[in-house]
Scaffold this motif. Structure first.
Motif, PDB file in Angstrom:
ATOM      1  N   THR A 131       0.813  -1.173   0.098  1.00 33.17           N
ATOM      2  CA  THR A 131      -0.119  -0.040   0.111  1.00 33.17           C
ATOM      3  C   THR A 131       0.840   1.198   0.028  1.00 33.17           C
ATOM      4  OG1 THR A 131      -0.076   0.164   2.549  1.00 33.17           O
ATOM      5  CG2 THR A 131      -1.876  -1.239   1.265  1.00 33.17           C
ATOM      6  N   TYR A 163       1.527   2.804   2.816  1.00 32.68           N
ATOM      7  CA  TYR A 163       1.148   3.267   4.009  1.00 32.68           C
ATOM      8  C   TYR A 163       2.388   3.054   4.964  1.00 32.68           C
ATOM      9  CZ  TYR A 163      -3.456   3.707   2.244  1.00 32.68           C
ATOM     10  OH  TYR A 163      -4.643   4.184   1.356  1.00 32.68           O
ATOM     11  N   ASP A 216      -1.573   7.000   6.608  1.00 29.99           N
ATOM     12  CA  ASP A 216      -1.295   7.611   5.294  1.00 29.99           C
ATOM     13  C   ASP A 216      -0.699   9.135   5.671  1.00 29.99           C
ATOM     14  OD1 ASP A 216      -0.920   8.682   3.011  1.00 29.99           O
ATOM     15  OD2 ASP A 216      -3.024   8.459   2.401  1.00 29.99           O
ATOM     16  N   TYR A 221       0.612  11.407   3.605  1.00 31.49           N
ATOM     17  CA  TYR A 221       1.303  11.944   2.576  1.00 31.49           C
ATOM     18  C   TYR A 221       1.201  13.391   2.794  1.00 31.49           C
ATOM     19  CZ  TYR A 221       1.504  12.958  -2.515  1.00 31.49           C
ATOM     20  OH  TYR A 221       1.788  13.444  -3.908  1.00 31.49           O
TER      21      TYR A 221
END
Length: 133
Positions: A50, A52, A89, A91
């Motif tokens: 993923t 993540y 997450d 980001y």
């Protein structure tokens, strides 16, 4: 949805029996690494599949802004037919606040993944004025 100039892809080079293979899909990962038989395998597989992140030591963030209660650190839970891996997450894109979201990734023994809807978890106020493009 925030948009950034940066594009991110997950790809791995895997060395098996004198061969180097490009792994660029979850289907390819499953062919190589399944069955997923332990919590440790599920943990690393979920991260690799993923992109993540696992987060620990959340208490080191000074005065975080909390969006859910409680905010739990990363963990793996065995469930019928696989594992649930709690990841994040984080980001960075655009200008702050940069909200880190928690995500539950279900890893089945056959290597398939199911990803929950991300839930806003917390933000670090030290990054509120940070702009990333």
């Amino acid at each position: 949805t925030k948009k950034c100039m940066r594009t991110q892809f997950i790809r791995y080079l895997v060395r098996i029996d004198e061969q180097t293979l490009l792994v660029d899909s979850i289907e390819e990962m499953a062919k190589i690494f399944a069955p997923i038989d332990t919590a440790d395998e599920a943990f690393s597989y979920a991260i690799a599949g993923t992109g993540y992140a696992a987060l620990f030591d959340l208490e080191t963030i000074k005065k975080p802004t909390l969006y859910s209660d409680p905010v739990e650190e990363s963990f793996v839970e065995e469930v019928n037919g696989g594992y649930i891996v709690h990841l994040f997450d984080s980001y960075l894109c655009g200008c702050g606040p940069h909200i880190t979201q928690s995500v539950a990734v279900t890893v089945r023994k056959d290597g398939t993944l199911q990803i929950s809807e991300p839930v806003d978890a917390f933000s670090d106020p030290q990054n509120d004025d940070l702009c990333v493009d």
